[in-house]
Design a protein around this motif. Structure first.
Motif, PDB file in Angstrom:
ATOM      1  N   SER A 151      -6.666 -11.477   4.430  1.00 22.73           N
ATOM      2  CA  SER A 151      -5.012 -10.908   4.671  1.00 22.73           C
ATOM      3  C   SER A 151      -4.457  -9.580   5.322  1.00 22.73           C
ATOM      4  O   SER A 151      -5.112  -8.742   5.014  1.00 22.73           O
ATOM      5  CB  SER A 151      -4.415 -12.061   3.173  1.00 22.73           C
ATOM      6  OG  SER A 151      -4.450 -10.808   2.671  1.00 22.73           O
ATOM      7  N   PRO A 152      -2.985  -9.565   5.778  1.00 31.91           N
ATOM      8  CA  PRO A 152      -2.552  -8.005   6.198  1.00 31.91           C
ATOM      9  C   PRO A 152      -2.538  -7.193   4.710  1.00 31.91           C
ATOM     10  O   PRO A 152      -2.198  -7.861   3.359  1.00 31.91           O
ATOM     11  CB  PRO A 152      -1.228  -8.864   6.824  1.00 31.91           C
ATOM     12  CG  PRO A 152      -1.571 -10.483   6.876  1.00 31.91           C
ATOM     13  CD  PRO A 152      -2.287 -10.235   6.428  1.00 31.91           C
ATOM     14  N   TYR A 193       0.831  -3.425   9.786  1.00 28.00           N
ATOM     15  CA  TYR A 193      -0.848  -4.074   8.568  1.00 28.00           C
ATOM     16  C   TYR A 193      -1.931  -4.038   8.868  1.00 28.00           C
ATOM     17  O   TYR A 193      -1.224  -4.565  11.013  1.00 28.00           O
ATOM     18  CB  TYR A 193       0.469  -5.771   8.601  1.00 28.00           C
ATOM     19  CG  TYR A 193       1.360  -5.518   7.858  1.00 28.00           C
ATOM     20  CD1 TYR A 193       2.363  -5.643   7.880  1.00 28.00           C
ATOM     21  CD2 TYR A 193       1.308  -5.681   5.909  1.00 28.00           C
ATOM     22  CE1 TYR A 193       3.903  -5.774   6.983  1.00 28.00           C
ATOM     23  CE2 TYR A 193       2.473  -6.294   5.446  1.00 28.00           C
ATOM     24  CZ  TYR A 193       3.681  -5.783   5.875  1.00 28.00           C
ATOM     25  OH  TYR A 193       4.901  -6.383   5.012  1.00 28.00           O
ATOM     26  N   GLN A 232      -5.145  -6.333   9.767  1.00 24.13           N
ATOM     27  CA  GLN A 232      -5.504  -7.325   9.183  1.00 24.13           C
ATOM     28  C   GLN A 232      -7.581  -7.870   9.695  1.00 24.13           C
ATOM     29  O   GLN A 232      -7.179  -7.339  10.346  1.00 24.13           O
ATOM     30  CB  GLN A 232      -5.270  -8.378   9.320  1.00 24.13           C
ATOM     31  CG  GLN A 232      -5.115  -9.844   9.311  1.00 24.13           C
ATOM     32  CD  GLN A 232      -4.607 -11.467   9.138  1.00 24.13           C
ATOM     33  OE1 GLN A 232      -4.153 -11.008  10.456  1.00 24.13           O
ATOM     34  NE2 GLN A 232      -4.543 -12.363   8.476  1.00 24.13           N
ATOM     35  N   LEU A 263      -0.866  -3.788   3.952  1.00 27.78           N
ATOM     36  CA  LEU A 263       0.363  -2.583   4.707  1.00 27.78           C
ATOM     37  C   LEU A 263      -0.296  -1.391   4.210  1.00 27.78           C
ATOM     38  O   LEU A 263      -1.110  -0.984   3.156  1.00 27.78           O
ATOM     39  CB  LEU A 263       1.268  -2.549   2.941  1.00 27.78           C
ATOM     40  CG  LEU A 263       2.700  -1.762   4.010  1.00 27.78           C
ATOM     41  CD1 LEU A 263       3.648  -2.038   4.916  1.00 27.78           C
ATOM     42  CD2 LEU A 263       2.943  -1.518   2.736  1.00 27.78           C
TER      43      LEU A 263
END
Lengths: 112, 116
Positions: free
Chosen positions: A43-44, A36, A38, A46
């Motif tokens: 937010s992370p 991931y 970030q 994918l």
């Protein structure tokens, strides 16, 4: 204790270079691995998943998995300043846990 | 596909009040949702795992009476921070996992909570 280890960085690379991010994990039975990205304050998101030994390529990203060595890596080719972010390695732990274990992340800085 | 939304994106509240955060999977059914907390410059911390129609499973050290989680449908989970205090100020992020054998988690955009 199921663990995922990453170097915290920062990893600094010049624009256009290959960035190599590494991750080791402790659970030998793990079968699913994820990277991931970030950005600061976000937010992370994918980037890639990998399940089999070997390489998996997606655009400028290549994930590499070696289950015998319990090692997964992410290569970013032609690094761009926009790739500057924290990269999180995650390993899916099954067998009662059924959840992702995240590493602490490696901060990547791509400088022009 | 695999879009997860959160609402609100940020909230400021007074100490002692309760705050509810919603997490929705927009284009898939999520039998399992996860709630994370992240303090500045720190890594993600899993707070709890929520399965649709059952009680949430909390991680060690997370107070279940303070962080109430409800997962009433396959597309909605809520986190309520009860009697919030300044130390609860953080970035709260949910993620959702698809129902049919999937192990990939998709994250919502997060909710920034500031307790005054």
């Amino acid at each position: 204790q199921k663990e995922v280890e990453q170097n915290s960085g920062p990893l600094s690379v010049p624009e256009g270079a290959i960035a190599s991010l590494n991750c080791t994990y402790s659970d030998r039975g793990s079968q699913s691995f994820f990277w991931y990205r970030q950005y600061s304050g976000k937010s992370p998101e994918l980037i890639m998943s990998i399940y089999s030994n070997g390489d998996k390529e997606d655009g400028r990203f290549t994930a590499q998995l070696n289950k015998a060595s319990q090692y997964v890596s992410l290569l970013i080719r032609d690094s761009q300043p926009s790739d500057s972010a924290t990269y999180l390695c995650a390993v899916f732990i099954s067998g009662g846990y059924n959840k992702l274990i995240f590493g602490a992340g490696t901060r990547l800085a791509v400088h022009p | 596909g695999a879009v997860v939304s959160q609402h609100p994106s940020w909230v400021i509240c007074k100490s002692g009040t309760s705050v509810k955060i919603e997490c929705r999977s927009l284009d898939f059914q999520a039998t399992t949702m996860f709630w994370y907390r992240q303090f500045p410059k720190q890594s993600l911390m899993l707070m709890a795992t929520s399965n649709e129609g059952s009680k949430a499973t909390y991680e060690q050290g997370v107070e279940k009476d303070k962080f109430l989680i409800n997962h009433a449908s396959l597309t909605l989970s809520t986190l309520t921070v009860t009697s919030a205090h300044p130390e609860d100020s953080s970035f709260y992020i949910c993620s959702a996992r698809m129902g049919q054998g999937g192990d990939t988690q998709y994250f919502g955009p997060g909710t920034r909570l500031t307790v005054l």
